[in-house]
Design an enzyme around this catalytic site. Structure first.
Site, PDB file in Angstrom:
ATOM      1  N   LYS A 190       0.821  -1.214   0.000  1.00  0.00           N
ATOM      2  CA  LYS A 190       0.000   0.000   0.000  1.00  0.00           C
ATOM      3  C   LYS A 190       0.859   1.270   0.000  1.00  0.00           C
ATOM      4  O   LYS A 190       2.080   1.189   0.073  1.00  0.00           O
ATOM      5  CB  LYS A 190      -0.965  -0.040   1.196  1.00  0.00           C
TER       6      LYS A 190
HETATM    7  C1  LIG Z   1      -5.471  -4.337   0.863  1.00  0.00           C
HETATM    8  C2  LIG Z   1      -6.925  -4.152   0.910  1.00  0.00           C
HETATM    9  C3  LIG Z   1      -7.700  -4.482   2.031  1.00  0.00           C
HETATM   10  C4  LIG Z   1      -7.129  -5.232   3.191  1.00  0.00           C
HETATM   11  O1  LIG Z   1      -6.080  -4.583   3.807  1.00  0.00           O
HETATM   12  P1  LIG Z   1      -5.271  -5.370   4.929  1.00  0.00           P
HETATM   13  O2  LIG Z   1      -4.536  -4.283   5.629  1.00  0.00           O
HETATM   14  O3  LIG Z   1      -4.379  -6.345   4.229  1.00  0.00           O
HETATM   15  O4  LIG Z   1      -6.262  -6.031   5.800  1.00  0.00           O
HETATM   16  C5  LIG Z   1      -9.028  -4.156   2.049  1.00  0.00           C
HETATM   17  N1  LIG Z   1      -9.616  -3.568   0.990  1.00  0.00           N
HETATM   18  C6  LIG Z   1      -8.929  -3.259  -0.118  1.00  0.00           C
HETATM   19  C7  LIG Z   1      -9.638  -2.582  -1.237  1.00  0.00           C
HETATM   20  C8  LIG Z   1      -7.578  -3.567  -0.209  1.00  0.00           C
HETATM   21  O5  LIG Z   1      -6.895  -3.314  -1.339  1.00  0.00           O
END
Ligand SMILES: *Cc1c(COP(=O)(O)O)cnc(C)c1O
Length: 400
Positions: A190
């Protein structure tokens, strides 16, 4: 080119500051949620402008806490998008509620009109997802929520550095309207990362308190107070909570990632400009839409193929890129295509033909601060070459 190194889809940007802070945390004797997590929460709260921020061990945990703390459960319906990560839908199922899918706009985000069509007397909440970092049309979503008395929980996993009409996700908007809660992700790929981690924000003090209790076993005081000099051994469990707190080791990374977030954003935005300029000349592809009403976080650069101009499909296009040493991804495999969700997602009320059509033509290209101009040029040159090689020949019918 045999000597060119593979260009991964993602590389995290971790510097010496993060490494030194993690080492200092390990040496400090305090590893779980403590002073560094409290600092990360304060600084994240200040960055977004939300009133309360709670550090959690994932965005998934944040979504789950928000749904649980707003008492959404069996018999309730929650409307979300098919173009999301499975976690969004899993958390709705974890609280015992029923996910309902609304179709998307041409930009890939949930379509407010489709949301309204799916509202029933059982609908309790909407979970919009800012796909790729493009903010959703929140005013329209908040309007629907107000008219039907629904909760809004934003999945801002891609959108920590997005702005909607000047405001970060989670901040009270100019119109005074806000979502009930917003969940952010610091997963490894991210915009900022703690390896694994997340944050959930709210402007409602009662909801903030309930999420904080549910985040740590349902204990009415947190363990940090318990083990500090001022703390006491005594605690009370007031409901069956979860184990969703973020450790100080992870917050140590987060504090420094947050300091760099605007620099990372500026770099990705500059690379998007280069991608757009070079790719807009190629008729077989379409560049992703920008944002006229806010700031795109540019978590993803989702190229769209013009399939009617190509003799190959998206999967073959990805294979061609891979054979040239370019890593890509697809965001996302629509929820109805996963075997586990198929049973209910294929119901007529969940039909999302526009999401399906978009899925068949999207490819996420590498986009991260450590990309080089040379790598970007190689990616765009490769796309140009593949498009030229596999362009659908215009059929010039003789005698017509
Ligand atoms: C990455 C992601 C999540 C989950 O994030 P985590 O921190 O891995 O739990 C949820 N929604 C979207 C759209 C994502 O891309």
């Amino acid at each position: 080119m045999a000597d060119r190194k593979f260009i991964p889809f993602h590389v995290p940007s971790i510097g010496e500051e993060e490494i030194a802070e993690v080492a200092a945390t390990l040496r400090s004797g305090w590893l779980t949620s403590g002073e560094r997590t409290a600092r990360f929460e304060r600084e994240f709260q200040a960055y977004t402008g939300a009133r309360h921020a709670l550090a959690v061990n994932s965005c998934t945990a944040g979504l789950h806490l928000a749904l649980a703390a707003t008492d959404i459960g069996p018999g309730d319906e929650v409307i979300t998008t098919p173009l999301t990560f499975c976690a969004t839908v899993n958390t709705i199922l974890h609280v015992g509620a029923t996910p309902v899918l609304a179709d998307v706009l041409p930009d890939g985000n949930i379509d407010p009109e489709s949301i309204e069509e799916r509202v029933t007397p059982r609908t309790r909440a909407i979970i919009p997802v800012h796909l790729g970092g493009l903010p959703c049309r929140m005013d329209a979503i908040w309007d629907i929520a107000r008219r039907y008395n629904l909760r809004v929980i934003e999945d801002a996993a891609h959108a920590t550095d997005a702005r909607y009409r000047g405001m970060a996700p989670g901040a009270p908007s100019h119109s005074g309207r806000t979502s009930d809660a917003v969940a952010f992700s610091f997963y490894a790929t991210k915009n900022i990362t703690t390896g694994e981690g997340g944050m959930v924000t709210t402007n409602d003090p009662k909801l903030a308190e309930r999420m904080r209790v549910l985040c740590l076993h349902g204990i009415s005081k947190d363990a940090w107070n318990r083990y500090s000099e001022k703390g006491s051994w005594y605690y009370e469990v007031i409901e069956a909570g979860f184990k969703y707190n973020l450790s100080d080791v992870q917050s140590a990374i987060g504090i420094h990632q947050l300091e760099k977030i605007e620099r990372f954003h500026a770099l990705r935005t500059a690379y998007v400009g280069v991608y757009n300029r070079r790719l807009s000349e190629i008729e077989e592809v379409e560049t992703p839409p920008g944002c006229s009403y806010g700031r795109h976080a540019w978590h993803l650069y989702e190229l769209r193929l013009n399939l009617d101009r190509l003799a190959i499909d998206r999967d073959r296009f990805i294979d061609e890129l891979r054979s040239r040493g370019i890593g890509t991804s697809v965001h996302f495999i629509p929820i109805p295509l996963h075997p586990f969700f198929r049973k209910w997602a294929h119901l007529k009320q969940n039909a999302c033909p526009r999401a399906m059509a978009l899925y068949s033509r999207m490819i996420s290209l590498p986009l991260y601060p450590s990309l080089t101009m040379d790598q970007i040029q190689f990616v765009t040159d490769s796309i140009k070459e593949i498009a030229a090689q596999h362009a659908r020949r215009q059929i010039v019918a003789a005698g017509m």
